[in-house]
Design a protein around this motif. Structure first.
Motif, mmCIF file in Angstrom:
data_model
loop_
_atom_site.group_PDB
_atom_site.id
_atom_site.type_symbol
_atom_site.label_atom_id
_atom_site.label_comp_id
_atom_site.label_asym_id
_atom_site.label_seq_id
_atom_site.Cartn_x
_atom_site.Cartn_y
_atom_site.Cartn_z
ATOM 1 N N UNK A 231 47.300 39.557 64.433
ATOM 2 C CA UNK A 231 46.320 38.478 64.268
ATOM 3 C C UNK A 231 47.006 37.145 63.981
ATOM 4 N N UNK A 232 48.050 37.169 63.153
ATOM 5 C CA UNK A 232 48.785 35.934 62.836
ATOM 6 C C UNK A 232 49.434 35.356 64.092
ATOM 7 N N UNK A 233 50.028 36.225 64.917
ATOM 8 C CA UNK A 233 50.661 35.734 66.144
ATOM 9 C C UNK A 233 49.614 35.234 67.142
ATOM 10 N N UNK A 234 48.502 35.923 67.242
ATOM 11 C CA UNK A 234 47.442 35.478 68.152
ATOM 12 C C UNK A 234 46.914 34.112 67.723
ATOM 13 N N UNK A 235 46.801 33.892 66.419
ATOM 14 C CA UNK A 235 46.360 32.593 65.900
ATOM 15 C C UNK A 235 47.365 31.510 66.278
ATOM 16 N N UNK A 236 48.665 31.821 66.143
ATOM 17 C CA UNK A 236 49.713 30.877 66.519
ATOM 18 C C UNK A 236 49.624 30.530 68.008
ATOM 19 N N UNK A 237 49.465 31.548 68.857
ATOM 20 C CA UNK A 237 49.361 31.309 70.306
ATOM 21 C C UNK A 237 48.133 30.476 70.648
ATOM 22 N N UNK A 238 47.024 30.753 69.977
ATOM 23 C CA UNK A 238 45.794 29.998 70.226
ATOM 24 C C UNK A 238 46.002 28.534 69.862
ATOM 25 N N UNK A 239 46.689 28.278 68.754
ATOM 26 C CA UNK A 239 46.978 26.908 68.340
ATOM 27 C C UNK A 239 47.866 26.210 69.367
ATOM 28 N N UNK B 124 48.164 26.901 72.558
ATOM 29 C CA UNK B 124 47.409 26.652 73.792
ATOM 30 C C UNK B 124 46.405 25.521 73.629
ATOM 31 N N UNK B 125 45.850 25.340 72.435
ATOM 32 C CA UNK B 125 44.881 24.259 72.234
ATOM 33 C C UNK B 125 45.561 22.894 72.171
ATOM 34 N N UNK B 126 46.854 22.880 71.886
ATOM 35 C CA UNK B 126 47.605 21.632 71.792
ATOM 36 C C UNK B 126 48.197 21.181 73.133
ATOM 37 N N UNK B 127 47.848 21.859 74.208
ATOM 38 C CA UNK B 127 48.451 21.549 75.503
ATOM 39 C C UNK B 127 48.130 20.107 75.895
ATOM 40 N N UNK B 128 49.162 19.347 76.147
ATOM 41 C CA UNK B 128 49.013 17.962 76.591
ATOM 42 C C UNK B 128 49.067 17.888 78.105
ATOM 43 N N UNK B 129 48.726 16.746 78.642
ATOM 44 C CA UNK B 129 48.807 16.554 80.088
ATOM 45 C C UNK B 129 50.265 16.571 80.547
ATOM 46 N N UNK C 83 58.427 20.532 74.262
ATOM 47 C CA UNK C 83 59.133 20.043 73.078
ATOM 48 C C UNK C 83 58.357 20.421 71.810
ATOM 49 N N UNK C 84 57.065 20.262 71.830
ATOM 50 C CA UNK C 84 56.248 20.622 70.672
ATOM 51 C C UNK C 84 56.313 22.109 70.363
ATOM 52 N N UNK C 85 56.283 22.923 71.395
ATOM 53 C CA UNK C 85 56.363 24.369 71.218
ATOM 54 C C UNK C 85 57.719 24.761 70.646
ATOM 55 N N UNK C 86 58.782 24.203 71.179
ATOM 56 C CA UNK C 86 60.125 24.511 70.683
ATOM 57 C C UNK C 86 60.265 24.077 69.221
ATOM 58 N N UNK C 87 59.662 22.944 68.873
ATOM 59 C CA UNK C 87 59.711 22.464 67.493
ATOM 60 C C UNK C 87 59.025 23.460 66.559
ATOM 61 N N UNK C 88 57.855 23.953 66.967
ATOM 62 C CA UNK C 88 57.133 24.924 66.145
ATOM 63 C C UNK C 88 57.934 26.218 65.983
ATOM 64 N N UNK C 89 58.531 26.690 67.079
ATOM 65 C CA UNK C 89 59.331 27.912 67.008
ATOM 66 C C UNK C 89 60.537 27.725 66.099
ATOM 67 N N UNK C 90 61.172 26.569 66.173
ATOM 68 C CA UNK C 90 62.313 26.294 65.315
ATOM 69 C C UNK C 90 61.887 26.272 63.851
#
Length: 134
Positions: free
Chosen positions: A65-73, A75-80, A87-94
């Motif tokens: 559930x925690x990982x699914x919440x992270x993935x949902x977040x 995907x909702x932050x997808x920019x054009x 870059x944003x995804x890599x920052x979060x993973x780091x």
């Protein structure tokens, strides 16, 4: 000589949306492990990481559930702009990896160097190119 035809199906990860070709038996094993959900290999590793990083003892379902919440977040932050999204995804993973306990991180493959040795650097006596030019 009879050739066995391997039946494959497409399975979509319920966390990240990745689509993979898998055998029905593999799909069934993954669904059994993750409470009826099909999770790709990358998300499966991330769920294992959630289990290890948790401050309290949590079960597989809570980690999923925690990982699914992270993935949902994510995907909702997808920019054009896909580069900005990457870059944003890599920052979060780091940040997630830096927040994990030190003992759980992998150890470096090279041995640690004494600070005194590292400051001095490697001294070269001769260039190898002068002998090659002769």
């Amino acid at each position: 000589m009879a050739t066995a035809v391997l039946e494959v199906e497409f399975a979509v990860c319920e966390c990240c949306g990745l689509k993979e070709e898998c055998t029905p038996a593999y799909i069934a094993r993954v669904r059994e492990r993750f409470y009826g959900r099909w999770v790709c290999g990358l998300c499966s590793e991330a769920v294992k990481d959630e289990l290890c990083r948790a401050n309290a003892i949590i079960g597989m379902e809570e980690a999923l559930q925690a990982h699914m919440k992270f993935c949902k977040q994510v995907r909702s932050d997808v920019n054009a702009n896909p580069a900005v999204h990457l870059v944003g995804t890599m920052r979060r993973l780091l940040r997630k990896s830096l927040d994990s306990p030190r003992a759980l991180r992998s150890t470096p493959s090279s041995p640690r160097v004494n600070e005194d040795v590292a400051r001095k650097g490697i001294a070269r006596s001769n260039s190898c190119f002068s002998t090659l030019a002769r």
